[in-house]
Write a protein that holds these residues in place. Structure first.
Motif, PDB file in Angstrom:
ATOM      1  N   MET A 269       1.159  -1.115   0.083  1.00  0.00           N
ATOM      2  CA  MET A 269      -0.007   0.102   0.014  1.00  0.00           C
ATOM      3  C   MET A 269       0.784   1.213  -0.223  1.00  0.00           C
ATOM      4  SD  MET A 269      -3.103  -0.777   2.587  1.00  0.00           S
ATOM      5  CE  MET A 269      -3.231  -2.634   3.067  1.00  0.00           C
ATOM      6  N   LYS A 270       1.938   1.218   0.809  1.00  0.00           N
ATOM      7  CA  LYS A 270       2.718   2.514   0.843  1.00  0.00           C
ATOM      8  C   LYS A 270       3.561   2.570  -0.495  1.00  0.00           C
ATOM      9  CE  LYS A 270       6.499   4.373   3.776  1.00  0.00           C
ATOM     10  NZ  LYS A 270       7.643   4.368   3.132  1.00  0.00           N
ATOM     11  N   LEU A 271       3.854   1.543  -1.097  1.00  0.00           N
ATOM     12  CA  LEU A 271       4.422   1.466  -2.491  1.00  0.00           C
ATOM     13  C   LEU A 271       3.626   2.135  -3.383  1.00  0.00           C
ATOM     14  CD1 LEU A 271       7.234   0.562  -3.932  1.00  0.00           C
ATOM     15  CD2 LEU A 271       6.036  -1.588  -4.457  1.00  0.00           C
ATOM     16  N   MET A 272       2.436   1.602  -3.234  1.00  0.00           N
ATOM     17  CA  MET A 272       1.426   2.215  -4.633  1.00  0.00           C
ATOM     18  C   MET A 272       1.176   3.863  -4.350  1.00  0.00           C
ATOM     19  SD  MET A 272      -0.955   0.828  -6.632  1.00  0.00           S
ATOM     20  CE  MET A 272      -2.006   1.799  -7.577  1.00  0.00           C
ATOM     21  N   GLU A 273       0.939   4.230  -3.002  1.00  0.00           N
ATOM     22  CA  GLU A 273       0.678   5.593  -2.714  1.00  0.00           C
ATOM     23  C   GLU A 273       1.955   6.386  -3.320  1.00  0.00           C
ATOM     24  OE1 GLU A 273      -2.217   5.988   1.114  1.00  0.00           O
ATOM     25  OE2 GLU A 273       0.191   5.768   1.349  1.00  0.00           O
ATOM     26  N   GLU A 274       3.091   5.959  -2.785  1.00  0.00           N
ATOM     27  CA  GLU A 274       4.228   6.833  -3.103  1.00  0.00           C
ATOM     28  C   GLU A 274       4.785   6.811  -4.548  1.00  0.00           C
ATOM     29  OE1 GLU A 274       6.546   6.209   1.122  1.00  0.00           O
ATOM     30  OE2 GLU A 274       7.338   5.314  -0.572  1.00  0.00           O
ATOM     31  N   THR A 275       4.647   5.744  -5.315  1.00  0.00           N
ATOM     32  CA  THR A 275       5.127   5.617  -6.750  1.00  0.00           C
ATOM     33  C   THR A 275       4.022   6.369  -7.644  1.00  0.00           C
ATOM     34  OG1 THR A 275       4.228   3.216  -6.920  1.00  0.00           O
ATOM     35  CG2 THR A 275       6.625   3.658  -6.391  1.00  0.00           C
ATOM     36  N   THR A 276       2.724   6.298  -7.101  1.00  0.00           N
ATOM     37  CA  THR A 276       1.895   6.928  -8.027  1.00  0.00           C
ATOM     38  C   THR A 276       1.749   8.370  -7.675  1.00  0.00           C
ATOM     39  OG1 THR A 276       0.245   4.876  -7.773  1.00  0.00           O
ATOM     40  CG2 THR A 276      -0.954   6.971  -8.593  1.00  0.00           C
ATOM     41  N   TYR A 277       2.176   8.913  -6.433  1.00  0.00           N
ATOM     42  CA  TYR A 277       2.016  10.331  -6.478  1.00  0.00           C
ATOM     43  C   TYR A 277       3.322  10.943  -7.171  1.00  0.00           C
ATOM     44  CZ  TYR A 277       3.287  14.688  -3.974  1.00  0.00           C
ATOM     45  OH  TYR A 277       3.504  15.963  -3.527  1.00  0.00           O
ATOM     46  N   GLU A 278       4.454  10.050  -7.043  1.00  0.00           N
ATOM     47  CA  GLU A 278       5.727  10.485  -7.803  1.00  0.00           C
ATOM     48  C   GLU A 278       5.557  10.653  -9.326  1.00  0.00           C
ATOM     49  OE1 GLU A 278       9.272   8.592  -6.253  1.00  0.00           O
ATOM     50  OE2 GLU A 278       8.590   8.674  -4.236  1.00  0.00           O
ATOM     51  N   ALA A 279       4.929   9.507  -9.679  1.00  0.00           N
ATOM     52  CA  ALA A 279       4.874   9.384 -11.130  1.00  0.00           C
ATOM     53  C   ALA A 279       3.854  10.530 -11.637  1.00  0.00           C
ATOM     54  CB  ALA A 279       4.185   8.084 -11.747  1.00  0.00           C
ATOM     55  N   LEU A 280       2.799  10.712 -11.248  1.00  0.00           N
ATOM     56  CA  LEU A 280       1.860  11.779 -11.453  1.00  0.00           C
ATOM     57  C   LEU A 280       2.713  13.228 -11.298  1.00  0.00           C
ATOM     58  CD1 LEU A 280      -0.189   9.229 -11.643  1.00  0.00           C
ATOM     59  CD2 LEU A 280      -1.989  10.733 -10.675  1.00  0.00           C
ATOM     60  N   THR A 281       3.180  13.493 -10.343  1.00  0.00           N
ATOM     61  CA  THR A 281       3.651  14.767 -10.103  1.00  0.00           C
ATOM     62  C   THR A 281       4.829  14.832 -11.193  1.00  0.00           C
ATOM     63  OG1 THR A 281       3.255  14.473  -7.793  1.00  0.00           O
ATOM     64  CG2 THR A 281       4.849  16.291  -8.737  1.00  0.00           C
ATOM     65  N   SER A 282       5.638  13.917 -11.355  1.00  0.00           N
ATOM     66  CA  SER A 282       6.474  13.985 -12.464  1.00  0.00           C
ATOM     67  C   SER A 282       6.097  14.090 -14.027  1.00  0.00           C
ATOM     68  CB  SER A 282       7.396  12.863 -12.729  1.00  0.00           C
ATOM     69  OG  SER A 282       8.411  12.762 -13.749  1.00  0.00           O
ATOM     70  N   VAL A 283       4.943  13.611 -14.135  1.00  0.00           N
ATOM     71  CA  VAL A 283       4.308  13.789 -15.645  1.00  0.00           C
ATOM     72  C   VAL A 283       3.342  15.005 -15.667  1.00  0.00           C
ATOM     73  CG1 VAL A 283       3.034  12.493 -17.277  1.00  0.00           C
ATOM     74  CG2 VAL A 283       4.762  11.170 -15.987  1.00  0.00           C
ATOM     75  N   GLY A 285       2.712  17.160 -13.218  1.00  0.00           N
ATOM     76  CA  GLY A 285       3.089  18.426 -12.264  1.00  0.00           C
ATOM     77  C   GLY A 285       2.226  18.624 -11.203  1.00  0.00           C
ATOM     78  N   THR A 286       1.271  17.513 -10.931  1.00  0.00           N
ATOM     79  CA  THR A 286       0.142  17.358  -9.877  1.00  0.00           C
ATOM     80  C   THR A 286      -0.359  16.306  -9.550  1.00  0.00           C
ATOM     81  OG1 THR A 286      -1.691  18.615  -9.080  1.00  0.00           O
ATOM     82  CG2 THR A 286      -1.529  18.127 -11.392  1.00  0.00           C
ATOM     83  N   PRO A 287      -0.641  16.039  -8.400  1.00  0.00           N
ATOM     84  CA  PRO A 287      -1.067  14.691  -8.065  1.00  0.00           C
ATOM     85  C   PRO A 287      -2.899  14.704  -8.423  1.00  0.00           C
ATOM     86  CG  PRO A 287      -0.833  15.482  -5.990  1.00  0.00           C
ATOM     87  CD  PRO A 287      -0.193  16.286  -7.118  1.00  0.00           C
ATOM     88  N   ILE A 288      -3.044  15.645  -8.674  1.00  0.00           N
ATOM     89  CA  ILE A 288      -4.573  15.870  -8.499  1.00  0.00           C
ATOM     90  C   ILE A 288      -5.250  15.923 -10.027  1.00  0.00           C
ATOM     91  CG2 ILE A 288      -6.539  17.617  -7.891  1.00  0.00           C
ATOM     92  CD1 ILE A 288      -4.686  18.550  -5.725  1.00  0.00           C
ATOM     93  N   VAL A 289      -6.256  15.213 -10.494  1.00  0.00           N
ATOM     94  CA  VAL A 289      -6.658  15.292 -11.886  1.00  0.00           C
ATOM     95  C   VAL A 289      -8.189  15.202 -12.141  1.00  0.00           C
ATOM     96  CG1 VAL A 289      -4.614  13.537 -12.290  1.00  0.00           C
ATOM     97  CG2 VAL A 289      -6.743  12.519 -12.028  1.00  0.00           C
ATOM     98  N   LYS A 290      -8.483  15.788 -12.959  1.00  0.00           N
ATOM     99  CA  LYS A 290      -9.922  15.948 -13.237  1.00  0.00           C
ATOM    100  C   LYS A 290     -10.341  14.536 -14.002  1.00  0.00           C
ATOM    101  CE  LYS A 290     -13.806  18.558 -13.691  1.00  0.00           C
ATOM    102  NZ  LYS A 290     -14.607  19.061 -12.411  1.00  0.00           N
ATOM    103  N   TYR A 291     -11.490  13.750 -13.512  1.00  0.00           N
ATOM    104  CA  TYR A 291     -12.090  12.755 -14.232  1.00  0.00           C
ATOM    105  C   TYR A 291     -13.468  12.916 -14.265  1.00  0.00           C
ATOM    106  CZ  TYR A 291     -12.797   7.897 -15.530  1.00  0.00           C
ATOM    107  OH  TYR A 291     -13.057   6.487 -16.129  1.00  0.00           O
ATOM    108  N   GLY A 292     -13.862  13.261 -15.451  1.00  0.00           N
ATOM    109  CA  GLY A 292     -15.234  13.349 -15.652  1.00  0.00           C
ATOM    110  C   GLY A 292     -15.546  14.629 -14.975  1.00  0.00           C
ATOM    111  N   ASP A 293     -16.697  14.472 -14.114  1.00  0.00           N
ATOM    112  CA  ASP A 293     -17.160  15.842 -13.236  1.00  0.00           C
ATOM    113  C   ASP A 293     -16.525  15.693 -11.618  1.00  0.00           C
ATOM    114  OD1 ASP A 293     -18.962  16.480 -15.221  1.00  0.00           O
ATOM    115  OD2 ASP A 293     -20.497  15.253 -14.349  1.00  0.00           O
TER     116      ASP A 293
END
Length: 485
Positions: A269-283, A285-293
């Motif tokens: 769980m820790k690995l998933m949270e951290e790597t997803t956060y790092e990947a999204l921030t790298s690509v 620039g933010t871990p926050i995304v818009k999906y639909g509404d």
């Protein structure tokens, strides 16, 4: 098709008859379009005015004026224009889609933009079919799905999504290497498919006269690396499952699978949270995304909820109090198929039907019934459950993880139980070689599989994984006859 090729042949013969080679071997580029576009974005091109350069790209727009012709050259998502004298003889042979080379100096136009003032114009590759109108691609048309190379030119959003998926793969790869994981290959062709409950693709190896399978998961081979003494391993690559084709499934898809010695599902769980956060921030620039509404925040600290609590919250019933007959009635009422009934699998199916769609913010659903998988270690504190989680976001599953089973006797028994419980095409095959490898000892291990395509779909706001897979599978029979010809 023959008539089309005849038209193309005639066009190329006309060009060669005029002394124009439509497919020269090479062209020396001094400044790529991508570089020129980046310099323009940074407002640095004024210092380059008058510089002689050679550049090239695909002609995506040609604007003819009495005293000048502008050609937009396109490369890798970037546009830069060339200014050409209308008297240039080659112009009559160039249309949208051609690859064009230009030699000249950088100038500023009357409108304040920049261009290469062509002193030399070169046809580098003739598009014997002119591109359809820019931006007019019909995303639902057979042409769009079949000719993805053209669709990626015409549809900037499709191109961005595919590029973002590629960057996510690289960002995850880098995040894993930073943590000491080694990316290591596993066989794509396997004598026994394993690691998931899925229908495989079958092939024949003629040299040994045996049926083998395209892998449905790299799990059992990555675990062999753990047995071999590699403490942290992972692989990013394609898996193959001969099953559904819909908004969430493609028979060929990409995943990240990772295994770590001396870890459990909490570590995953820790690995998933951290790597997803790092990947999204790298690509992005933010871990926050818009999906639909909805706005989804992938920052660490994801919600955790047990599968039974999720059913209580979203399913409208208490799974601990429901009888088997009540569960069967519920399955029937919701039209949820279950070929072989078991209480644990019924609860998982009802969770998928009733609860998944509500899990919009990143959520770990933990502690599944033991019937849900033969590869997971029994829960250390909750009899009848296993230490498994699935991760969800946007109402879709994006990851699956276990505290891995490393007891060879239990592994053998769980495989045998699968054979008894399920029809042959649904049971997890008994891999004797893997059980024997396990008998030589595997340390406590945590493992995870992350669905790259689904995650890319969510973070780019796509409605289907077809929108992030470069070349999704499309039935040939679904294509109109004129496309085939």
């Amino acid at each position: 098709m023959d008539s089309k090729v005849a038209e193309w042949r005639k066009l190329l013969q006309t060009l060669r008859g005029a002394g124009i080679e439509p497919y020269p071997h090479a062209f020396q580029v001094s400044h790529p379009i991508k570089t020129l576009g980046e310099l323009r974005r940074q407002a640095l091109l004024d210092a380059w005015l008058g510089l002689r350069i050679r550049t090239a790209g695909r002609a995506t727009d040609i604007r003819r004026h009495p005293n000048v012709v502008f050609i937009d050259l396109y490369e890798d998502g970037t546009r830069f224009q060339a200014m050409v004298d209308p008297k240039e003889p080659l112009l009559e042979h160039i249309w949208r889609g051609d690859y064009v080379g230009v030699e000249g100096i950088i100038v500023k136009t009357q409108r304040g933009d920049y261009a290469v003032k062509a002193e030399g114009l070169y046809l580098l590759s003739k598009a014997v079919q002119s591109l359809p109108e820019w931006g007019k691609a019909d995303r639902e048309s057979p042409f769009y799905m079949r000719h993805r190379a053209v669709a990626m030119i015409l549809d900037p959003t499709l191109r961005w999504r595919i590029y973002t998926r590629a960057r996510l793969i690289q960002a995850f790869r880098e995040a894993m290497w930073r943590r000491g994981f080694v990316e290591i290959p596993t066989p794509v062709l396997q004598p026994i498919y394993g690691g998931a409950a899925a229908r495989p693709f079958i092939t024949k190896i003629w040299a040994i006269d045996e049926e083998w399978y395209l892998r449905i998961s790299p799990e059992l081979y990555l675990k062999r690396y753990i047995i071999a003494g590699f403490p942290k391993v992972f692989e990013i690559g394609p898996q193959f499952r001969n099953e559904d084709i819909d908004a969430l499934h493609n028979p060929e898809f990409w995943s990240l699978e990772a295994y770590q010695a001396y870890a459990d599902y909490n570590d995953m769980m820790k690995l998933m949270e951290e790597t997803t956060y790092e990947a999204l921030t790298s690509v992005l620039g933010t871990p926050i995304v818009k999906y639909g509404d909805t706005t989804i925040n992938f920052s660490p600290g994801w919600r955790r909820i047990t599968l039974t609590d999720a059913l209580r919250e979203y399913g409208g019933f208490d799974p601990d109090k429901a009888t088997d007959d009540q569960l069967k009635d519920k399955l029937k009422e919701l039209q949820v198929p279950l070929k072989t009934y078991s209480r644990g699998l019924a609860l998982v199916k009802l969770f998928e039907k009733l609860a998944e769609k509500h899990l919009i913010q990143p959520t770990f659903v933990v502690d599944y019934p033991e019937e849900s998988t033969p590869l997971c270690k029994p829960h250390r504190a909750k009899p009848g459950l296993v230490e498994r989680f699935e991760a969800f976001a946007g109402g879709h599953e994006i990851a699956n993880a276990y505290t891995e089973l490393n007891d060879p006797v239990k592994q053998y028994e769980f495989f045998k139980r699968e054979e008894e419980l399920f029809p042959k095409d649904e049971a997890h095959p008994l891999d004797y070689d893997f059980v024997e490898d396990l008998s030589f000892g595997m340390p406590p291990t945590g493992g995870i599989g992350i669905g790259i395509d689904r995650l890319a779909m969510i973070v780019t706001g796509a409605e289907s994984i077809k929108d992030v897979i470069p070349f999704p599978i499309v039935a040939r029979r679904a294509l109109p006859e004129d496309v085939e010809k």
